[in-house]
Design a protein around this motif. Sequence first.
Motif, PDB file in Angstrom:
ATOM      1  N   PHE A   1     -76.108  -4.792  31.396  1.00 20.23           N
ATOM      2  CA  PHE A   1     -76.432  -5.580  30.204  1.00 20.23           C
ATOM      3  C   PHE A   1     -76.703  -7.044  30.565  1.00 20.23           C
ATOM      4  N   ILE A   3     -77.609  -8.197  33.523  1.00 21.83           N
ATOM      5  CA  ILE A   3     -78.860  -8.247  34.300  1.00 21.83           C
ATOM      6  C   ILE A   3     -80.064  -8.185  33.370  1.00 21.83           C
ATOM      7  N   ALA A   4     -79.994  -7.325  32.340  1.00 26.03           N
ATOM      8  CA  ALA A   4     -81.094  -7.203  31.388  1.00 26.03           C
ATOM      9  C   ALA A   4     -81.310  -8.508  30.626  1.00 26.03           C
ATOM     10  N   LEU A   5     -80.197  -9.137  30.216  1.00 25.20           N
ATOM     11  CA  LEU A   5     -80.310 -10.413  29.508  1.00 25.20           C
ATOM     12  C   LEU A   5     -80.918 -11.493  30.407  1.00 25.20           C
ATOM     13  N   ASN A   6     -80.453 -11.551  31.660  1.00 29.60           N
ATOM     14  CA  ASN A   6     -80.999 -12.537  32.588  1.00 29.60           C
ATOM     15  C   ASN A   6     -82.482 -12.320  32.809  1.00 29.60           C
ATOM     16  N   ASN A   7     -82.899 -11.073  32.925  1.00 32.43           N
ATOM     17  CA  ASN A   7     -84.328 -10.781  33.084  1.00 32.43           C
ATOM     18  C   ASN A   7     -85.118 -11.200  31.853  1.00 32.43           C
ATOM     19  N   LEU A   8     -84.549 -10.960  30.663  1.00 32.15           N
ATOM     20  CA  LEU A   8     -85.212 -11.350  29.418  1.00 32.15           C
ATOM     21  C   LEU A   8     -85.360 -12.858  29.344  1.00 32.15           C
ATOM     22  N   ARG A  11     -88.085 -14.026  31.638  1.00 32.24           N
ATOM     23  CA  ARG A  11     -89.436 -13.788  31.108  1.00 32.24           C
ATOM     24  C   ARG A  11     -89.788 -14.786  30.007  1.00 32.24           C
TER      25      ARG A  11
END
Length: 238
Positions: A1, A3-8, A11
């Motif tokens: 979760f 990691i997904a937030l950091n990627n978002l 972007r």
Amino acid sequence: FIIALNNLFGRIEQSMEMQRRFVADAAHELRSPLTALSLQAERLANTELSRTARERVTVLSRGIDRSRALLNQLLDLARAQSTEDQILKPISLQDAMRLVLEDLMPLAEVRDIDLGVVWTSDAMVKVSELDLTTLIRNLVMNAIQYTPAGGRVDLSVEKTADGVLFKVKDNGPGIPDGDRKRVFDSFYRILGSDETGSGLGLSIVKAIADRIGAIVRLDQSDQNLKTGLTVTVFFPDL
């Protein structure tokens, strides 16, 4: 979760940076054709024209000048919002004010505005020279633009225990309490204003202040009459 937030967030930051670069590139590319249009308008104004045609050329020239000013402010805003590292060094506020006043004094004289500086001593702030002069120029231009003929604009510097206060004070109509936050939004202009500004001046100031860690405050110059505007920029000791 996480990691997904950091990627978002990555972007989103990349998208915002691309948007800022687009605005800067577009404004830069439009400079040349606008300069060419301005030269053509000047040449046209020097030819034999009827009264009606000369009036229309005058309106055209003013429109071109406003467009050029808007492009310059868009470039300033793109630079102010940039995430690129700036060269920071101690800069004299007195020297920065002098540079800005040399450029803007003719504009103040045309509008019959008493533009001056009140200070007891100089102060150094650790920012980039471009950021500091851009911030001061936009504050002074904003004050000149919204102060009526015969008005006054004063610049001052004050040292405090934990930083430096830079103020631009005018005796214009001021900004209503309800618009104090909105005026920092890009292209926002107060309803009922007859001025033809772009609504970017205070946005540029706020963007620079946020990036360098300064604080901007808006107050009324005359608390009794509820008029005038005093913009205070606090540069904390870093």
